[in-house]
Scaffold this motif. Structure first.
Motif, mmCIF file in Angstrom:
data_model
loop_
_atom_site.group_PDB
_atom_site.id
_atom_site.type_symbol
_atom_site.label_atom_id
_atom_site.label_comp_id
_atom_site.label_asym_id
_atom_site.label_seq_id
_atom_site.Cartn_x
_atom_site.Cartn_y
_atom_site.Cartn_z
ATOM 1 N N ALA A 32 0.922 -1.195 0.029
ATOM 2 C CA ALA A 32 0.035 0.068 0.066
ATOM 3 C C ALA A 32 0.847 1.215 -0.032
ATOM 4 C CB ALA A 32 -1.007 -0.140 1.265
ATOM 5 N N ILE A 33 0.275 2.361 -0.707
ATOM 6 C CA ILE A 33 0.851 3.700 -0.502
ATOM 7 C C ILE A 33 -0.100 4.656 0.203
ATOM 8 C CG2 ILE A 33 1.736 5.704 -1.695
ATOM 9 C CD1 ILE A 33 1.121 4.000 -4.590
ATOM 10 N N PHE A 34 0.299 5.478 1.223
ATOM 11 C CA PHE A 34 -0.668 6.041 1.893
ATOM 12 C C PHE A 34 0.235 7.532 2.409
ATOM 13 C CE2 PHE A 34 -3.403 6.493 5.851
ATOM 14 C CZ PHE A 34 -4.140 7.427 5.333
ATOM 15 N N ASN A 35 -0.187 8.491 1.551
ATOM 16 C CA ASN A 35 0.133 9.881 1.964
ATOM 17 C C ASN A 35 -0.561 10.512 3.328
ATOM 18 O OD1 ASN A 35 0.110 12.689 2.096
ATOM 19 N ND2 ASN A 35 1.137 12.777 0.082
ATOM 20 N N MET A 36 -0.266 10.643 4.448
ATOM 21 C CA MET A 36 -0.808 10.951 5.429
ATOM 22 C C MET A 36 -1.011 12.245 5.890
ATOM 23 S SD MET A 36 -0.209 7.789 8.061
ATOM 24 C CE MET A 36 1.522 8.129 8.800
ATOM 25 N N ALA A 37 -0.818 13.296 4.847
ATOM 26 C CA ALA A 37 -0.833 14.789 5.045
ATOM 27 C C ALA A 37 -0.480 15.284 6.261
ATOM 28 C CB ALA A 37 -2.447 14.770 4.878
ATOM 29 N N TRP A 38 0.826 15.516 6.264
ATOM 30 C CA TRP A 38 1.406 16.071 7.373
ATOM 31 C C TRP A 38 1.135 15.625 8.671
ATOM 32 C CZ3 TRP A 38 4.791 20.304 6.315
ATOM 33 C CH2 TRP A 38 4.571 20.764 5.192
ATOM 34 N N ALA A 39 1.673 14.354 8.996
ATOM 35 C CA ALA A 39 1.236 13.557 9.896
ATOM 36 C C ALA A 39 2.419 13.612 10.695
ATOM 37 C CB ALA A 39 1.129 12.326 9.659
ATOM 38 N N GLY A 40 2.197 14.229 12.310
ATOM 39 C CA GLY A 40 3.323 14.506 13.127
ATOM 40 C C GLY A 40 2.607 13.837 14.589
ATOM 41 N N THR A 41 3.294 13.985 15.557
ATOM 42 C CA THR A 41 2.669 13.283 16.923
ATOM 43 C C THR A 41 1.733 14.952 17.369
ATOM 44 O OG1 THR A 41 4.505 14.300 17.944
ATOM 45 C CG2 THR A 41 4.714 12.187 17.436
ATOM 46 N N ILE A 42 1.138 14.612 18.380
ATOM 47 C CA ILE A 42 0.482 15.583 19.119
ATOM 48 C C ILE A 42 1.222 16.713 19.483
ATOM 49 C CG2 ILE A 42 0.289 14.646 21.478
ATOM 50 C CD1 ILE A 42 -2.489 16.318 19.528
ATOM 51 N N ASP A 43 2.449 16.545 19.962
ATOM 52 C CA ASP A 43 3.548 17.427 20.399
ATOM 53 C C ASP A 43 3.819 18.370 19.180
ATOM 54 O OD1 ASP A 43 3.257 16.872 22.854
ATOM 55 O OD2 ASP A 43 5.091 15.508 22.981
ATOM 56 N N ASP A 44 4.056 17.751 17.944
ATOM 57 C CA ASP A 44 4.328 18.364 16.737
ATOM 58 C C ASP A 44 3.109 19.194 16.326
ATOM 59 O OD1 ASP A 44 6.894 17.010 16.371
ATOM 60 O OD2 ASP A 44 5.594 15.299 15.218
ATOM 61 N N PHE A 45 1.992 18.887 16.658
ATOM 62 C CA PHE A 45 0.874 19.617 16.237
ATOM 63 C C PHE A 45 0.964 20.866 17.099
ATOM 64 C CE2 PHE A 45 -3.451 20.752 17.066
ATOM 65 C CZ PHE A 45 -4.031 21.400 15.781
ATOM 66 N N ARG A 153 9.324 8.514 12.897
ATOM 67 C CA ARG A 153 9.214 7.164 13.325
ATOM 68 C C ARG A 153 8.087 6.945 14.625
ATOM 69 N NH1 ARG A 153 12.245 2.189 13.628
ATOM 70 N NH2 ARG A 153 13.836 3.213 12.597
ATOM 71 N N GLU A 154 8.141 8.040 15.146
ATOM 72 C CA GLU A 154 7.130 7.792 16.272
ATOM 73 C C GLU A 154 5.765 8.016 15.922
ATOM 74 O OE1 GLU A 154 6.024 10.167 20.680
ATOM 75 O OE2 GLU A 154 7.946 11.021 19.311
ATOM 76 N N VAL A 155 5.290 8.984 15.078
ATOM 77 C CA VAL A 155 3.932 8.947 14.622
ATOM 78 C C VAL A 155 3.711 7.646 13.755
ATOM 79 C CG1 VAL A 155 4.569 10.212 12.570
ATOM 80 C CG2 VAL A 155 2.320 10.494 13.609
ATOM 81 N N ILE A 156 4.493 7.202 13.004
ATOM 82 C CA ILE A 156 4.198 5.730 12.458
ATOM 83 C C ILE A 156 3.873 4.831 13.255
ATOM 84 C CG2 ILE A 156 5.031 4.246 10.981
ATOM 85 C CD1 ILE A 156 6.746 5.981 9.457
ATOM 86 N N GLU A 157 4.750 4.709 14.353
ATOM 87 C CA GLU A 157 4.500 3.557 15.733
ATOM 88 C C GLU A 157 2.969 3.909 15.998
ATOM 89 O OE1 GLU A 157 7.851 3.794 17.719
ATOM 90 O OE2 GLU A 157 9.067 2.445 16.297
ATOM 91 N N GLN A 158 2.764 4.862 16.234
ATOM 92 C CA GLN A 158 1.550 5.478 16.750
ATOM 93 C C GLN A 158 0.195 5.028 16.037
ATOM 94 O OE1 GLN A 158 1.306 9.556 17.973
ATOM 95 N NE2 GLN A 158 3.045 9.394 19.624
#
Length: 412
Positions: A32-45, A153-158
């Motif tokens: 699969a391909i998945f563009n997650m649109a500026w995906a970061g952790t809640i702290d990044d947000f 990596r953190e947001v992917i693991e989440q």
């Protein structure tokens, strides 16, 4: 170079059995391909809100807006964008810190972004991403996922949720928020070390500016994932190319462009073409079974249907299979992305999009899956791919993603 190829062969070829014999044994593998649109952790947000909500920034858009059909912005627009950029850099604490923060328009264009962009609303986005990925793994049997627009990596693991322990993860280093990454099921490859499986291509992360400037923005790098599946090496190449030069033909309000048109975005994408082509050719020599996929930001399906004559691929009429001559800025004579990289070596095939789930109303025609001829020859079923809808609540002020995952099953 010879030493690296020797190491690759030692690691990725099973001893005592020729590649041709190994390749006869295949099994279905969902990718699969998945563009997650500026995906970061809640702290990044929260950092994004802190910077963009600063009084001197006030959620301004630092990008220069160039009207469709024109090549340059109005002088007053350039002044506005410059002021916004300077304010954002100051609020972030420097250019490098700003580049690692999601821009103020990342999560939607609104009259009152400060009201909509709350931690609660961003958490709904992360929940949607997690539910979407869990659906891919549990119900679509996806084993390899190529991510675009991720921070860490953190947001992917989440977002792997309950399957985080079942998957390896690797990510391409980059000096900006967006990069590319992989997650793959630990059970599908005989290579035990995740660290030795991934090789970034930092050459693809070219600067958007041609001339020397104090602060220069780089586009995304590439990432190669090398696995051994059923005893034979397979290489997955994850890309996210320069945006803004998607269409060959004018339609739906977007102006059509060749890569040699005098358009700022097309010029950047043009400079990525020889780098991508060299990368693919080098991989093909060592790993004939490869998959090139991700966010091409180009309608290569549209280019393929155009049936361009070989003499028209480059503006100077040279054969696309011949070496590509660059100018002093790295630009080439290639007018088309697909015809240039699929010039016969290596032979490649697009996996057609055959169905789209209801609810996939986001960006279309940008995400593609391309396979080598060696993989195509081992398929017993017709090639096809599907768009799977993202999971979302109603209403959801910050969307899960403006892309839907594109999935296929390959016999590897």
């Amino acid at each position: 170079m010879l030493l690296s190829r020797f190491i690759f062969l030692l690691v990725f070829l099973s001893p005592g059995l020729p590649v041709s014999a190994q390749a006869q044994e295949t099994a279905p593998v969902g990718i699969a391909i998945f563009n997650m649109a500026w995906a970061g952790t809640i702290d990044d947000f929260k950092r994004h809100v802190e910077v963009c909500g600063a009084p001197e920034v006030n959620w301004c858009d630092s990008r220069i807006k160039i009207p469709r059909g024109t090549q340059h912005a109005a002088p007053e627009e350039e002044i506005r964008a410059k002021r916004c950029r300077e304010a954002t850099i100051e609020a972030a604490g420097g250019f490098e810190a700003m580049m690692m923060t999601a821009p103020c328009n990342a999560y939607g264009k609104r009259k009152h972004p400060g009201r909509a962009e709350t931690a609660e609303n961003y958490d709904a986005k992360l929940s949607g991403l997690r539910a979407t990925i869990e659906n891919l793994i549990q119900n679509e049997n996806i084993k390899v996922i190529a991510f675009q627009e991720v921070k860490s990596r953190e947001v992917i693991e989440q977002v792997l949720g309950e399957f985080a322990g079942q998957f390896n993860v690797c990510i391409a280093p980059h000096d900006a928020f967006q990069t590319v990454a992989f997650a793959w099921d630990k059970s599908i490859s005989s290579i035990s070390s995740a660290e030795n499986s991934c090789v970034p291509n930092l050459d693809l992360a070219i600067t958007e500016q041609l001339r020397d400037e104090p602060a220069r923005h780089r586009v995304r790098p590439g990432l190669a994932l090398r696995l051994v599946i059923n005893g034979v090496p397979v290489t997955f190449l994850n890309i996210h190319l320069k945006s803004g030069c998607a269409n060959l033909k004018t339609g739906s309000g977007f102006t059509g462009h060749k890569l040699t048109d005098p358009d700022p975005a097309c010029e950047v994408l043009n400079r990525q073409v020889p780098i991508l082509e060299d990368w693919v050719e080098n991989v093909a020599r060592e790993s004939p079974r490869f998959v090139l996929f991700g966010d091409f930001n180009r309608r290569i399906d549209e280019e393929e249907r155009a049936l361009v004559a070989k003499s028209d691929v480059r503006t100077d009429g040279t054969d696309s299979a011949e070496p590509n001559t660059k100018d002093e800025w790295g630009r080439v004579k290639s007018s088309y992305l697909w015809q240039e990289i699929a010039d016969g070596f290596p032979a490649m095939h697009q996996v057609p999009l055959t169905s789209t789930e209801r609810g996939c109303n986001g960006l279309k025609g940008l995400d593609h899956i391309v396979i080598s001829d060696a993989i195509k020859q081992s398929q017993t079923r017709e090639l096809s791919s599907r768009k799977i809808a993202v999971v979302k609540k109603r209403p959801q002020p910050i969307v899960t993603s403006d892309h839907c995952p594109n999935v296929t099953v390959l016999e590897l």
